[in-house]
Design a protein around this motif. Structure first.
Motif, PDB file in Angstrom:
ATOM      1  N   ILE A 181       0.748  -1.079  -0.042  1.00 48.08           N
ATOM      2  CA  ILE A 181       0.008  -0.054   0.112  1.00 48.08           C
ATOM      3  C   ILE A 181       0.827   1.285   0.160  1.00 48.08           C
ATOM      4  CG2 ILE A 181      -1.943  -1.008   0.769  1.00 48.08           C
ATOM      5  CD1 ILE A 181      -1.488  -0.210   3.683  1.00 48.08           C
ATOM      6  N   VAL A 182       2.147   0.944  -0.609  1.00 47.66           N
ATOM      7  CA  VAL A 182       2.970   2.233  -0.575  1.00 47.66           C
ATOM      8  C   VAL A 182       2.375   3.394  -1.510  1.00 47.66           C
ATOM      9  CG1 VAL A 182       5.075   2.970  -1.727  1.00 47.66           C
ATOM     10  CG2 VAL A 182       5.331   0.971  -0.053  1.00 47.66           C
ATOM     11  N   ARG A 183       2.030   2.957  -2.700  1.00 52.41           N
ATOM     12  CA  ARG A 183       1.401   4.014  -3.582  1.00 52.41           C
ATOM     13  C   ARG A 183       0.494   4.932  -2.966  1.00 52.41           C
ATOM     14  NH1 ARG A 183      -1.503   2.765  -8.910  1.00 52.41           N
ATOM     15  NH2 ARG A 183       0.182   1.275  -9.052  1.00 52.41           N
ATOM     16  N   PHE A 184      -0.418   4.372  -2.244  1.00 59.81           N
ATOM     17  CA  PHE A 184      -1.576   5.002  -1.654  1.00 59.81           C
ATOM     18  C   PHE A 184      -0.946   6.237  -0.490  1.00 59.81           C
ATOM     19  CE2 PHE A 184      -3.284   0.953  -2.595  1.00 59.81           C
ATOM     20  CZ  PHE A 184      -4.361   1.518  -3.683  1.00 59.81           C
ATOM     21  N   HIS A 185      -0.153   5.505   0.212  1.00 58.83           N
ATOM     22  CA  HIS A 185       0.440   6.470   1.357  1.00 58.83           C
ATOM     23  C   HIS A 185       1.522   7.352   0.964  1.00 58.83           C
ATOM     24  CE1 HIS A 185      -1.494   3.229   3.810  1.00 58.83           C
ATOM     25  NE2 HIS A 185      -1.385   4.166   4.874  1.00 58.83           N
ATOM     26  N   CYS A 186       2.323   7.120  -0.085  1.00 64.70           N
ATOM     27  CA  CYS A 186       3.358   7.974  -0.441  1.00 64.70           C
ATOM     28  C   CYS A 186       3.243   8.661  -1.496  1.00 64.70           C
ATOM     29  CB  CYS A 186       4.863   6.900  -0.693  1.00 64.70           C
ATOM     30  SG  CYS A 186       5.264   6.059   0.649  1.00 64.70           S
ATOM     31  N   VAL A 187       2.094   8.569  -2.425  1.00 66.10           N
ATOM     32  CA  VAL A 187       1.871   9.476  -3.487  1.00 66.10           C
ATOM     33  C   VAL A 187       0.410  10.299  -3.130  1.00 66.10           C
ATOM     34  CG1 VAL A 187       1.415   9.625  -5.937  1.00 66.10           C
ATOM     35  CG2 VAL A 187       3.013   7.882  -5.144  1.00 66.10           C
ATOM     36  N   TYR A 188      -0.702   9.283  -2.939  1.00 62.96           N
ATOM     37  CA  TYR A 188      -1.922  10.105  -2.778  1.00 62.96           C
ATOM     38  C   TYR A 188      -1.986  10.916  -1.558  1.00 62.96           C
ATOM     39  CZ  TYR A 188      -3.446   6.712  -6.461  1.00 62.96           C
ATOM     40  OH  TYR A 188      -3.656   5.866  -7.145  1.00 62.96           O
ATOM     41  N   TRP A 189      -1.559  10.141  -0.323  1.00 58.41           N
ATOM     42  CA  TRP A 189      -1.842  11.024   0.877  1.00 58.41           C
ATOM     43  C   TRP A 189      -1.030  12.283   1.068  1.00 58.41           C
ATOM     44  CZ3 TRP A 189      -4.700  12.043   4.629  1.00 58.41           C
ATOM     45  CH2 TRP A 189      -4.558  12.179   5.625  1.00 58.41           C
ATOM     46  N   PRO A 190       0.317  12.156   0.474  1.00 56.86           N
ATOM     47  CA  PRO A 190       0.979  13.841   0.640  1.00 56.86           C
ATOM     48  C   PRO A 190       0.417  14.671  -0.257  1.00 56.86           C
ATOM     49  CG  PRO A 190       2.393  11.800  -0.031  1.00 56.86           C
ATOM     50  CD  PRO A 190       1.401  11.232   0.421  1.00 56.86           C
ATOM     51  N   ALA A 191      -0.055  14.101  -1.199  1.00 53.97           N
ATOM     52  CA  ALA A 191      -0.889  14.962  -2.564  1.00 53.97           C
ATOM     53  C   ALA A 191      -2.049  15.395  -1.759  1.00 53.97           C
ATOM     54  CB  ALA A 191      -1.102  14.172  -3.585  1.00 53.97           C
ATOM     55  N   PHE A 192      -2.987  14.739  -1.219  1.00 53.07           N
ATOM     56  CA  PHE A 192      -4.198  15.240  -0.696  1.00 53.07           C
ATOM     57  C   PHE A 192      -3.846  16.369   0.532  1.00 53.07           C
ATOM     58  CE2 PHE A 192      -6.097  10.895  -1.153  1.00 53.07           C
ATOM     59  CZ  PHE A 192      -6.553  11.119  -2.506  1.00 53.07           C
ATOM     60  N   LEU A 193      -2.748  15.927   1.478  1.00 50.30           N
ATOM     61  CA  LEU A 193      -2.306  16.970   2.507  1.00 50.30           C
ATOM     62  C   LEU A 193      -1.887  18.410   1.949  1.00 50.30           C
ATOM     63  CD1 LEU A 193      -0.864  14.400   4.889  1.00 50.30           C
ATOM     64  CD2 LEU A 193      -2.666  15.637   5.270  1.00 50.30           C
ATOM     65  N   LEU A 194      -0.866  18.035   0.967  1.00 48.08           N
ATOM     66  CA  LEU A 194      -0.441  19.217   0.053  1.00 48.08           C
ATOM     67  C   LEU A 194      -1.872  19.906  -0.336  1.00 48.08           C
ATOM     68  CD1 LEU A 194       2.430  17.888  -1.842  1.00 48.08           C
ATOM     69  CD2 LEU A 194       2.714  19.420  -0.074  1.00 48.08           C
ATOM     70  N   ALA A 195      -2.592  19.456  -0.973  1.00 46.24           N
ATOM     71  CA  ALA A 195      -3.632  20.170  -1.564  1.00 46.24           C
ATOM     72  C   ALA A 195      -4.595  20.891  -0.366  1.00 46.24           C
ATOM     73  CB  ALA A 195      -4.716  19.196  -2.243  1.00 46.24           C
ATOM     74  N   ALA A 196      -4.638  20.244   0.771  1.00 42.44           N
ATOM     75  CA  ALA A 196      -5.411  20.689   1.796  1.00 42.44           C
ATOM     76  C   ALA A 196      -4.553  21.805   2.716  1.00 42.44           C
ATOM     77  CB  ALA A 196      -5.740  19.765   2.750  1.00 42.44           C
ATOM     78  N   GLY A 197      -3.279  21.996   2.167  1.00 45.50           N
ATOM     79  CA  GLY A 197      -2.434  22.845   3.115  1.00 45.50           C
ATOM     80  C   GLY A 197      -2.041  22.458   4.265  1.00 45.50           C
TER      81      GLY A 197
END
Ligand code: MSP
Length: 670
Positions: free
Chosen positions: A260-276
């Motif tokens: 589940i690396v892709r979900f945690h290392c790509v999607y999750w940081p991107a969601f957080l960056l988008a949310a500031g």
């Protein structure tokens, strides 16, 4: 100021009951959390369950329960097991809880308000098992991650502008190389992101088991956005009380399995960056526990339950084995034999034996009080033990902080072995017999040195084996080990004259029957279903109607709970229409025919047990049904790459499945 430390496990899907694969991650996090608490850090350890999405909805249906009832039951099973094992999680988040739903919707709104969500249409493949959009393959193709069949999804969805974060993510991985550990995983993620990111569909509108999209409740939020948000919703993100979020976020470690690396290392940081919002400090992926050479999982039917090991050898034995035997980050095999062997060699004969012989001799020779080491009766051997212990304190910490548990434990057991050798070479029993003053001083020094080394090992490994070490600590007269400040640990702190408690063995030797007992317990458990019991793999089980055409597998078929399988299990069997191109008898085998069949996309060779029912030439051009995703096997030296489906009347000849209407070659049966 006290340092804070926040660690999380993945939240576990409730479609499967807990097994030692789940326990592995939770134990690793528990051990790390315990060490940080012992070092004085203000520690927060989160675990929980992932309860939404199509996979859970279908599993509940197959079990004849509502999704909520189903999730309640399995989530409670996970929690009960963690409690039974004494795992010290500080919070248990469930994605069906109101606090979580509220937080996820708040996160959605924030990402949307920041302009990163838009509405569009998704047409493409979806893997329900991985809950993953698979843009890269066409209809009918298997999931590139797990090999299971994908389903075509055609819906109006909300999309997340993932593509806009590609550069920021690459910068993150490059500037913060520890963000993803180990390095192999980091490299995989880097090359995946460098390959280009497409926008991600983050809602579904064709089923309802999820959190509604704010202001558009026809849609439910994509289960991975829902699930990943648990790491902040559990801290109160999006609620009136954000004190925990303010205190503990960003997380120090998200511990996950490598799948589940892709979900945690790509999607999750991107969601957080988008949310500031701030990003976690690090994500660590460990490898898989393998059993019988493949990943232990419900769908493969090769799970081992933690309860069995806990019942027979105790929780500490399981914790020690998993962290000592498996190199963290790599895959590791589990076997009952290896478990019992390690238990006996490292725990019963190793630490357990050192504790009981040292403490028993102090009891016998010094009336149970830690003796004074002599100022004069010293030898280089005593100093060597003290030096080794000092080095172990340092090395153990370094390895542990890099999550190299096996190396840390190896170092600690190096000290155990050194002290054992020291005792044998210095023969305290012989010193006791001499009764002269010098021998008595020497005896005191040897036993003090041994006890002090034992104290150091016990303190270091307490986070790994909390129960046994607490007992040894109490037997040493040191009180409650939980109150010990590990940051202060150094050689020479054992107070002279400390009165020992009652000495009792902590790791009784396991006899040969332990392996058998555990195996039997697992077999029995597999045969009593609860609706979510392990389902044997498709290889281990063959429906009667298919049995005529291929030799039955060697493995005995395990029992299926209440005789039913879920739709997910059925979906794993890829049935397709194929057309026979050639057919001939197999020399020396009365029942077998060698066939070549056209699947539309390829021609395959099959060996089928239908020679007594069909003349080969009558089959040419006939459309048949085949199981297309079976592992190839050899029959009479010929590779059979699939299996023909036939009805097999008891005592009669097989009858091939066929269609009344014409069906194109390659069509999937569902
Ligand atoms: N629900 C998702 C995770 C969401 S996190 C925001 C999920 N759940 S899961 O139930 O499939 O659990 C996956 C995790 O359980 C793995 O990442 C790993 O930590 C652990 N393991 C499950 N089986 C395992 C093995 N056989 N071996 C090692 N770890 C295993 O994915």
């Amino acid at each position: 100021m006290t340092k804070t430390f926040y660690i999380t496990t993945p939240i576990y899907y409730v479609n499967a009951r807990p097994h030692i694969g789940h326990a592995y991650t939770t134990i690793a996090c528990d051990t790390i959390a315990r060490r940080h608490r012992m070092l004085g850090d203000d520690t927060w350890f989160l675990t929980g369950t992932d309860e939404h999405g199509q996979k859970i909805e279908r599993a509940a249906k197959a079990a004849g329960k509502s999704p909520q009832q189903f999730a309640d039951q399995v989530s409670a099973e996970f929690r009960a097991l963690w409690n039974r094992m004494g795992l010290t999680y500080d919070d248990y988040i469930r994605t069906t809880s109101d606090r979580h739903k509220q937080g996820v919707q708040a996160l959605w709104k924030r990402i949307k308000d920041n302009g990163h969500i838009y509405k569009s249409h998704y047409t493409g493949q979806y893997c329900v098992f991985d809950e993953l959009y698979v843009d890269s393959v066409g209809p009918g193709a298997p999931c590139p991650e797990c090999g299971r069949p994908t389903e075509t999804v055609q819906e109006e969805n909300y999309f997340f502008k993932l593509s806009a974060f590609q550069d920021q993510l690459i910068r993150l991985y490059t500037e913060q190389p520890d963000f993803i550990r180990p390095e192999t995983r980091r490299n995989e993620v880097l090359s995946f992101v460098r390959g280009g990111l497409r926008d991600l569909s983050i809602s579904r509108s064709t089923f309802s088991w999820g959190i509604p999209v704010p202001d558009d409740p026809k849609h439910v939020i994509y289960v991975w956005l829902d699930a990943l948000a648990n790491y902040i919703t559990a801290l109160g993100y999006g609620s009136n009380d954000t004190s925990k979020f303010d205190k503990y976020w960003p997380a120090d470690v998200h511990m996950i399995g490598k799948e589940i690396v892709r979900f945690h290392c790509v999607y999750w940081p991107a969601f957080l960056l988008a949310a500031g919002l701030p990003l976690p400090r690090g994500i660590t992926a460990h490898g898989w526990l393998l059993f019988e050479e493949s990943k232990m999982s419900k769908s493969r039917g090769n799970i081992v339950r933690a309860e069995t090991i806990v019942d027979v050898l105790g929780t500490d034995a399981l914790r020690y084995f998993l962290l000592r035997e498996v190199v963290f980050g790599q895959d590791g095999s589990f076997s009952f034999d290896a478990l019992v062997q390690r238990y006996n060699s490292d725990l019963a004969n190793g630490l357990g034996n050192l504790a009981s012989r040292t403490l028993t001799m102090i009891t016998r020779y010094f009336k149970g009080e830690v003796p004074y080491p002599s100022q004069t009766a010293h030898t280089p051997a005593d100093a060597a033990i003290a030096d080794a212990a000092r080095k172990v304190i340092a090395d153990y910490g370094t390895s542990f902080d890099q999550f190299q548990f096996s190396r840390a434990l190896e170092a600690a057991w190096g000290l155990v072995a050194a002290v054992d050798k020291y005792i044998v070479e210095n023969e305290p029993w012989a010193l006791d017999e001499k009764k002269d003053e010098e021998s008595r001083s020497r005896l005191a020094t040897v036993l003090y040195t041994s006890a002090e080394a034992l104290r150091i090992v016990t303190a270091l490994v307490h986070p790994v084996m909390p129960d046994a070490t607490a007992k040894i600590w109490a037997q040493m007269g040191l009180g409650d080990i939980k109150k010990f400040d590990l940051a202060q640990l150094q050689w020479g702190q054992l107070r002279l004259g400390t009165k020992l408690g009652e000495v009792q063995p902590v790791f009784p030797r396991a006899d040969k029957s332990a392996v058998e007992r555990m195996q039997q317990m697992e077999e029995q458990s597999a045969s009593v279903g609860t609706g979510v019991s392990p389902v044997p793999s498709s290889e281990a089980r063959q429906p009667a109607a298919m049995s005529a055409t291929q030799t039955p597998p060697a493995k005995p078929a395990a029992a299926i709970p209440d005789g039913k399988i879920s739709i997910d299990d059925f979906a794993k069997v890829e049935l397709r229409v194929a057309q026979v191109k050639t057919a001939e008898r197999v020399k020396g085998a009365d029942k077998l025919l060698r066939l070549e069949v056209d699947l539309g996309t390829e021609v395959r060779q099959l060996v089928a047990g239908i020679a007594e029912a069909y003349e080969p030439e009558t089959l040419i051009g006939r459309k048949v049904v085949i199981v297309a995703n079976l592992t190839p096997r050899k029959l009479r030296g010929l590779e059979s790459n699939g299996m023909i489906v036939a009805a097999s009347p008891e005592g009669g000849k097989p009858v091939l499945a066929s269609f009344l209407e014409d069906v194109p070659v390659g069509t999937r049966l569902k």
